[in-house]
Design a protein around this motif. Structure first.
Motif, PDB file in Angstrom:
ATOM      1  N   ARG A  94       0.842  -1.185   0.000  1.00 31.67           N
ATOM      2  CA  ARG A  94       0.000   0.000   0.000  1.00 31.67           C
ATOM      3  C   ARG A  94       0.887   1.249   0.000  1.00 31.67           C
ATOM      4  O   ARG A  94       2.041   1.202   0.405  1.00 31.67           O
ATOM      5  N   ALA A  96       0.645   5.732   0.741  1.00 31.02           N
ATOM      6  CA  ALA A  96      -0.144   6.829   1.301  1.00 31.02           C
ATOM      7  C   ALA A  96       0.233   8.133   0.610  1.00 31.02           C
ATOM      8  O   ALA A  96       1.371   8.321   0.174  1.00 31.02           O
ATOM      9  N   HIS A 169     -10.445   9.924  -3.710  1.00 32.63           N
ATOM     10  CA  HIS A 169     -10.579   9.818  -2.251  1.00 32.63           C
ATOM     11  C   HIS A 169     -11.493  10.910  -1.699  1.00 32.63           C
ATOM     12  O   HIS A 169     -12.252  10.674  -0.761  1.00 32.63           O
ATOM     13  N   LEU A 247       0.511   5.247   9.828  1.00 35.06           N
ATOM     14  CA  LEU A 247      -0.388   5.031   8.700  1.00 35.06           C
ATOM     15  C   LEU A 247      -0.830   3.578   8.580  1.00 35.06           C
ATOM     16  O   LEU A 247      -1.936   3.298   8.109  1.00 35.06           O
ATOM     17  N   GLU A 248       0.017   2.657   9.010  1.00 32.67           N
ATOM     18  CA  GLU A 248      -0.373   1.251   8.992  1.00 32.67           C
ATOM     19  C   GLU A 248      -1.358   0.928  10.113  1.00 32.67           C
ATOM     20  O   GLU A 248      -2.189   0.029   9.966  1.00 32.67           O
ATOM     21  N   GLU A 250      -3.425   3.354  11.799  1.00 29.94           N
ATOM     22  CA  GLU A 250      -4.594   4.227  11.896  1.00 29.94           C
ATOM     23  C   GLU A 250      -5.110   4.592  10.506  1.00 29.94           C
ATOM     24  O   GLU A 250      -4.335   4.873   9.592  1.00 29.94           O
ATOM     25  N   LYS A 251      -6.423   4.646  10.364  1.00 29.40           N
ATOM     26  CA  LYS A 251      -7.043   5.112   9.125  1.00 29.40           C
ATOM     27  C   LYS A 251      -7.566   6.519   9.347  1.00 29.40           C
ATOM     28  O   LYS A 251      -8.051   6.855  10.425  1.00 29.40           O
ATOM     29  N   SER A 252      -7.469   7.356   8.312  1.00 31.01           N
ATOM     30  CA  SER A 252      -7.992   8.711   8.400  1.00 31.01           C
ATOM     31  C   SER A 252      -8.604   9.101   7.060  1.00 31.01           C
ATOM     32  O   SER A 252      -8.045   8.782   6.000  1.00 31.01           O
ATOM     33  N   ASP A 253      -9.753   9.793   7.116  1.00 32.23           N
ATOM     34  CA  ASP A 253     -10.371  10.226   5.869  1.00 32.23           C
ATOM     35  C   ASP A 253      -9.636  11.421   5.257  1.00 32.23           C
ATOM     36  O   ASP A 253      -9.993  11.910   4.191  1.00 32.23           O
ATOM     37  N   VAL A 257      -5.039   6.229   1.189  1.00 29.28           N
ATOM     38  CA  VAL A 257      -4.154   5.063   1.201  1.00 29.28           C
ATOM     39  C   VAL A 257      -4.685   4.094   0.155  1.00 29.28           C
ATOM     40  O   VAL A 257      -5.870   3.767   0.154  1.00 29.28           O
TER      41      VAL A 257
END
Length: 309
Positions: A94, A96, A169, A247-248, A250-253, A257
């Motif tokens: 992946r 980011a 996104h 980043l691995e 936690e997800k954030s809008d 990613v």
């Protein structure tokens, strides 16, 4: 007669030897061809693919992984940065995308006074704005609306660039990213904001950090984002390993990613074994080169799909 027979026998033996050598050369060539895996990759992923290839060849000395030019039509594997799942793609990692500006931007203090929300980023980067913001969102996004005209946005005209992922996104098309579009690799976006310092862009983490020193490049500044304070602190510290770990986990809008992988027409056995190795053992090289590893569940899913082929 005896001399003639001897000559004939010698000629026969000579041709037999030539044919045997030719057959041996042909067999060797066929064997070497059968052990070569050809891979097409992009500029941003080339170092990672090379790391995979070198490690795999050390463990499998009978195999050669050969990186070929983009004009080669029939490579065994072709790198793709935004492919959707399907029978002809295997995901291997992946990446980011972060919003950035030049650290020498004369208006950087104005950018750093605010933690930018999703709606703020929409106002900064896109020409077509949502009209259905509620009162609170509209009030919070007022500063972005005032600042947007002060900055030039740079994005890529390349259809395989991060621009499409970034736009999608946030619910837009690439054509709706305002400002200037440049040709070529996404690395040139960083050159653009350094030359035109009163500007902003976005880019792959692998391009924003020096993978040798593990630090954010000195001429780059990440826009402050409306995250939890400890998360934002990690981003502003400028350490690649801490950023990837965040980043691995936690997800954030606010941070796109996306999966990347390899496509293929018909997956042969040698390429399949290489892919299985990348999805499992090869994940250790992702972080070293500025990319995120696959989530554990995705590793198992990709291995399951490959095993069924």
């Amino acid at each position: 007669m005896k001399v003639r027979n001897i000559v004939i026998a010698a000629i026969v033996a000579l041709f037999a030897g030539i044919n045997a050598n030719a057959a041996e050369v042909e067999a060797t060539a066929t064997s070497e061809s059968a052990s070569v895996i050809t891979v097409k990759t992009s500029k941003v992923s080339k170092e990672l693919v090379e790391a995979w290839a070198n490690a795999y060849m050390q463990q499998n000395t009978h195999v050669k992984v050969q990186i070929v030019g983009k004009n080669v039509k029939d490579a065994d594997l072709t790198f793709v940065s935004d492919a959707k799942g399907g029978d002809n793609v295997t995901f291997v990692g992946r990446y980011a995308i972060l919003p950035v500006t030049s650290s020498h931007n004369p208006l950087i203090s104005e950018l750093q006074k605010k933690d930018w929300s999703k709606n703020d980023l929409k106002k900064l980067y896109f020409s077509s704005l949502d009209e259905d913001l509620d009162d609170e969102d509209e009030a919070n996004s007022g500063k972005a609306g005032k600042l947007r005209e002060k900055f030039t946005v740079y994005s890529s005209a390349n259809s395989t660039s991060a621009s499409r992922v970034f736009a999608q996104h946030f619910g837009y098309q690439v054509s709706e990213i305002r400002g200037n579009k440049i040709s070529g690799d996404d690395l040139y976006l960083l050159n653009a904001i350094e030359e035109d310092k009163q500007s902003i862009t976005f880019n792959n983490v692998a391009y924003l950090y020096d993978t040798n020193t593990r630090t954010l490049k000195s001429d780059i500044a990440i826009l402050p984002l409306n995250l939890k304070s400890e998360q934002e602190k990690v981003l502003q510290n400028g350490n690649l390993d801490e950023t990837i770990k965040l980043l691995e986990a936690e997800k954030s809008d606010l941070i796109p990613v996306e999966n990347f992988g390899f496509t293929y027409n018909e997956l042969n056995q040698k390429a399949q074994l290489f892919l299985e190795w990348i999805v499992s053992d090869g994940q250790q090289y992702n972080n070293k080169n500025g990319f995120l590893r696959l989530a554990d569940k995705d590793v198992q899913q990709q291995l399951k799909i490959l095993a069924a082929m």
